[in-house]
Design a protein around this motif. Structure first.
Motif, PDB file in Angstrom:
ATOM      1  N   THR A   1       0.800  -1.224   0.000  1.00 48.44           N
ATOM      2  CA  THR A   1       0.000   0.000   0.000  1.00 48.44           C
ATOM      3  C   THR A   1       0.831   1.271   0.000  1.00 48.44           C
ATOM      4  OG1 THR A   1      -0.117   0.004   2.421  1.00 48.44           O
ATOM      5  CG2 THR A   1      -1.865  -1.164   1.232  1.00 48.44           C
ATOM      6  N   ALA A   2       2.152   1.123   0.235  1.00 41.82           N
ATOM      7  CA  ALA A   2       3.051   2.286   0.279  1.00 41.82           C
ATOM      8  C   ALA A   2       2.605   3.315   1.309  1.00 41.82           C
ATOM      9  CB  ALA A   2       3.191   2.931  -1.099  1.00 41.82           C
ATOM     10  N   GLU A   3       2.082   2.849   2.433  1.00 39.44           N
ATOM     11  CA  GLU A   3       1.688   3.757   3.503  1.00 39.44           C
ATOM     12  C   GLU A   3       2.865   4.557   4.040  1.00 39.44           C
ATOM     13  OE1 GLU A   3      -1.332   4.488   5.047  1.00 39.44           O
ATOM     14  OE2 GLU A   3      -2.194   3.507   3.301  1.00 39.44           O
ATOM     15  N   ASP A   4       4.080   4.021   3.870  1.00 39.24           N
ATOM     16  CA  ASP A   4       5.269   4.738   4.325  1.00 39.24           C
ATOM     17  C   ASP A   4       5.782   5.707   3.271  1.00 39.24           C
ATOM     18  OD1 ASP A   4       6.245   2.966   2.454  1.00 39.24           O
ATOM     19  OD2 ASP A   4       7.611   1.936   3.820  1.00 39.24           O
ATOM     20  N   GLY A   5       5.153   5.726   2.099  1.00 38.85           N
ATOM     21  CA  GLY A   5       5.546   6.663   1.054  1.00 38.85           C
ATOM     22  C   GLY A   5       6.302   6.067  -0.099  1.00 38.85           C
ATOM     23  N   PHE A   6       6.733   4.783   0.019  1.00 38.13           N
ATOM     24  CA  PHE A   6       7.570   4.197  -1.016  1.00 38.13           C
ATOM     25  C   PHE A   6       7.233   2.729  -1.233  1.00 38.13           C
ATOM     26  CE2 PHE A   6       9.899   7.583   1.092  1.00 38.13           C
ATOM     27  CZ  PHE A   6      10.309   8.367   0.022  1.00 38.13           C
ATOM     28  N   LYS A   7       7.215   2.311  -2.506  1.00 34.49           N
ATOM     29  CA  LYS A   7       7.023   0.897  -2.819  1.00 34.49           C
ATOM     30  C   LYS A   7       8.348   0.171  -2.975  1.00 34.49           C
ATOM     31  CE  LYS A   7       2.392   0.697  -4.766  1.00 34.49           C
ATOM     32  NZ  LYS A   7       1.557   0.224  -5.895  1.00 34.49           N
ATOM     33  N   THR A   8       9.382   0.906  -3.335  1.00 29.76           N
ATOM     34  CA  THR A   8      10.720   0.290  -3.430  1.00 29.76           C
ATOM     35  C   THR A   8      11.673   1.129  -2.580  1.00 29.76           C
ATOM     36  OG1 THR A   8      11.187   1.496  -5.493  1.00 29.76           O
ATOM     37  CG2 THR A   8      10.232  -0.718  -5.690  1.00 29.76           C
ATOM     38  N   THR A   9      12.875   1.375  -3.044  1.00 33.94           N
ATOM     39  CA  THR A   9      13.835   2.114  -2.235  1.00 33.94           C
ATOM     40  C   THR A   9      13.409   3.569  -2.072  1.00 33.94           C
ATOM     41  OG1 THR A   9      15.172   2.580  -4.207  1.00 33.94           O
ATOM     42  CG2 THR A   9      15.793   0.656  -2.881  1.00 33.94           C
ATOM     43  N   SER A  10      13.961   4.194  -1.056  1.00 36.59           N
ATOM     44  CA  SER A  10      13.711   5.608  -0.783  1.00 36.59           C
ATOM     45  C   SER A  10      15.045   6.348  -0.778  1.00 36.59           C
ATOM     46  CB  SER A  10      13.014   5.780   0.567  1.00 36.59           C
ATOM     47  OG  SER A  10      13.718   5.122   1.600  1.00 36.59           O
ATOM     48  N   PRO A  11      15.043   7.663  -0.959  1.00 35.35           N
ATOM     49  CA  PRO A  11      16.297   8.427  -0.847  1.00 35.35           C
ATOM     50  C   PRO A  11      16.926   8.201   0.524  1.00 35.35           C
ATOM     51  CG  PRO A  11      14.548   9.798  -1.756  1.00 35.35           C
ATOM     52  CD  PRO A  11      13.894   8.542  -1.269  1.00 35.35           C
ATOM     53  N   VAL A  12      18.239   8.099   0.576  1.00 38.55           N
ATOM     54  CA  VAL A  12      18.884   7.892   1.871  1.00 38.55           C
ATOM     55  C   VAL A  12      18.599   9.091   2.768  1.00 38.55           C
ATOM     56  CG1 VAL A  12      20.709   6.435   0.917  1.00 38.55           C
ATOM     57  CG2 VAL A  12      21.087   8.883   1.115  1.00 38.55           C
ATOM     58  N   GLY A  13      18.324   8.793   4.036  1.00 37.66           N
ATOM     59  CA  GLY A  13      18.038   9.844   4.986  1.00 37.66           C
ATOM     60  C   GLY A  13      16.605  10.324   5.004  1.00 37.66           C
ATOM     61  N   ALA A  14      15.730   9.736   4.178  1.00 37.26           N
ATOM     62  CA  ALA A  14      14.352  10.219   4.086  1.00 37.26           C
ATOM     63  C   ALA A  14      13.568  10.035   5.379  1.00 37.26           C
ATOM     64  CB  ALA A  14      13.627   9.517   2.939  1.00 37.26           C
ATOM     65  N   PHE A  15      14.019   9.122   6.255  1.00 33.23           N
ATOM     66  CA  PHE A  15      13.281   8.840   7.480  1.00 33.23           C
ATOM     67  C   PHE A  15      14.033   9.313   8.732  1.00 33.23           C
ATOM     68  CE2 PHE A  15      11.404   6.175   4.319  1.00 33.23           C
ATOM     69  CZ  PHE A  15      10.063   6.109   4.655  1.00 33.23           C
ATOM     70  N   GLY A  16      14.957  10.247   8.552  1.00 39.68           N
ATOM     71  CA  GLY A  16      15.647  10.804   9.707  1.00 39.68           C
ATOM     72  C   GLY A  16      16.827   9.960  10.167  1.00 39.68           C
ATOM     73  N   THR A  17      17.272  10.202  11.403  1.00 37.40           N
ATOM     74  CA  THR A  17      18.480   9.561  11.914  1.00 37.40           C
ATOM     75  C   THR A  17      18.206   8.826  13.217  1.00 37.40           C
ATOM     76  OG1 THR A  17      19.176  11.486  13.204  1.00 37.40           O
ATOM     77  CG2 THR A  17      19.901  11.392  10.906  1.00 37.40           C
ATOM     78  N   THR A  18      19.132   7.930  13.543  1.00 36.31           N
ATOM     79  CA  THR A  18      19.109   7.273  14.842  1.00 36.31           C
ATOM     80  C   THR A  18      19.670   8.240  15.880  1.00 36.31           C
ATOM     81  OG1 THR A  18      21.363   6.389  14.708  1.00 36.31           O
ATOM     82  CG2 THR A  18      19.613   5.101  13.651  1.00 36.31           C
ATOM     83  N   PRO A  19      19.574   7.901  17.175  1.00 41.46           N
ATOM     84  CA  PRO A  19      20.105   8.815  18.198  1.00 41.46           C
ATOM     85  C   PRO A  19      21.574   9.171  18.019  1.00 41.46           C
ATOM     86  CG  PRO A  19      18.670   7.219  19.228  1.00 41.46           C
ATOM     87  CD  PRO A  19      18.813   6.788  17.794  1.00 41.46           C
ATOM     88  N   ILE A  20      22.342   8.283  17.386  1.00 42.71           N
ATOM     89  CA  ILE A  20      23.770   8.583  17.220  1.00 42.71           C
ATOM     90  C   ILE A  20      24.068   9.250  15.882  1.00 42.71           C
ATOM     91  CG2 ILE A  20      24.618   6.447  16.135  1.00 42.71           C
ATOM     92  CD1 ILE A  20      26.832   6.454  18.334  1.00 42.71           C
ATOM     93  N   GLY A  21      23.040   9.412  15.036  1.00 40.55           N
ATOM     94  CA  GLY A  21      23.228  10.168  13.801  1.00 40.55           C
ATOM     95  C   GLY A  21      23.308   9.367  12.526  1.00 40.55           C
TER      96      GLY A  21
END
Length: 293
Positions: free
Chosen positions: A196-216
């Protein structure tokens, strides 16, 4: 970082310009050479409630090292190919592995390479997405070209847990959604019949599109599986020698094909593996480096 996910994109047209402007102004995260220092220490590896090859959970000790902030992008890999003229394993073997959406069946597709990861009749890979259809050998060669190396499996999991207390489920915390927004590029819907692509993507996404972990770090859950240097074996069993060219290698992080209701491969302790010469449409990598005294 501004995040324009599938939910955001489905809002009224009046808000569409904001997502476009945010995308234009957000720099590509995976700049070649951009690394995060991971302070060493003692940590936990594996899960007693995970799949059999994740058990038992055990303590590990890791020396400080550096890890690429994001997976290697198509643009980064293209620079490597231009500089070295390398023929990747998928090009040499005349194809890479592609899964058929709807059936879940995998097949070797002639012409599926890092440039056209789903086959020559499909669109070319986007430059700011993680490179895929690269074998373990291709990944090692790229990292050597950058005077780096692939991370060990132990380093990868240690980095995924870094900056969090206890035993987090994911590299970004314990929940996949925050206020209705997905925090990783994963399969949404009914695998493999409907994405359903509820997350915005059916395949790969641009790197960094979902933010970072606590360490970056970015993309430590979902988007693409990542090669490590470690030979694969269930914990507690004899591990093949890392210099055995036929030994399967561990992959970490899960991908956009991982369904939380099935493989759930984007958990910090989840493990994948494949033979070193294999190339898949949902597998990429990032590099690590030692910290010199």
């Amino acid at each position: 970082m501004t995040m324009c996910t599938g939910r955001t994109r489905r809002r009224a047209l009046a808000g569409a310009w904001f997502c476009l402007l945010a995308w234009i102004m957000t720099p590509v995260a995976a700049v070649a050479g951009e690394m995060i220092t991971i302070p060493g220490g003692v940590g936990r590896m594996g899960s007693d409630t995970g799949l059999p090859d994740e058990r038992p959970a055990h303590d590990i000790e890791v020396q400080s090292f550096r890890l690429d902030r994001s997976p290697v992008t198509v643009a980064d890999f293209a620079a490597f190919i231009r500089a070295t003229g390398r023929e990747t394993d998928a090009e040499r073997l005349e194809g890479g592995a592609v899964m058929s959406f709807g059936t879940g069946q995998w097949r070797l597709v002639p012409g599926a390479t890092w440039r056209t990861p789903y086959g020559p009749q499909r669109p070319e890979a986007q430059v700011d997405h993680p490179v895929t259809q690269v074998s373990h050998s291709d990944a090692e060669a790229y990292c050597r070209w950058r005077d780096k190396r692939l991370p060990t499996e132990k380093e990868w999991e240690f980095a995924a847990r870094a900056g969090q207390d206890g035993e987090p489920v994911y590299a970004f915390g314990d929940r996949l959604l925050r206020e209705g927004e997905y925090l990783a590029n994963v399969w949404t819907g009914i695998f493999p019949v409907l994405n359903t692509a509820e997350d915005g993507f059916k395949t790969t996404s641009p790197v960094g599109a979902f933010g970072t972990t606590p360490i970056g770090l970015t993309d430590m859950a979902g988007n693409v599986w990542e090669w490590t240097s470690s030979a694969y074996a269930p914990y507690g069993t004899d591990t093949p020698q890392a210099d055995d060219p036929a030994a399967p290698r561990v992959q970490r992080g899960g991908s956009y094909l991982c369904d939380p209701k099935l493989c759930h491969g984007f958990r910090v302790s989840a493990r994948g593996h494949a033979t070193p010469d294999s190339a898949h449409m949902h597998v990429g990598f990032r590099c690590a480096a030692d910290i010199l005294n």
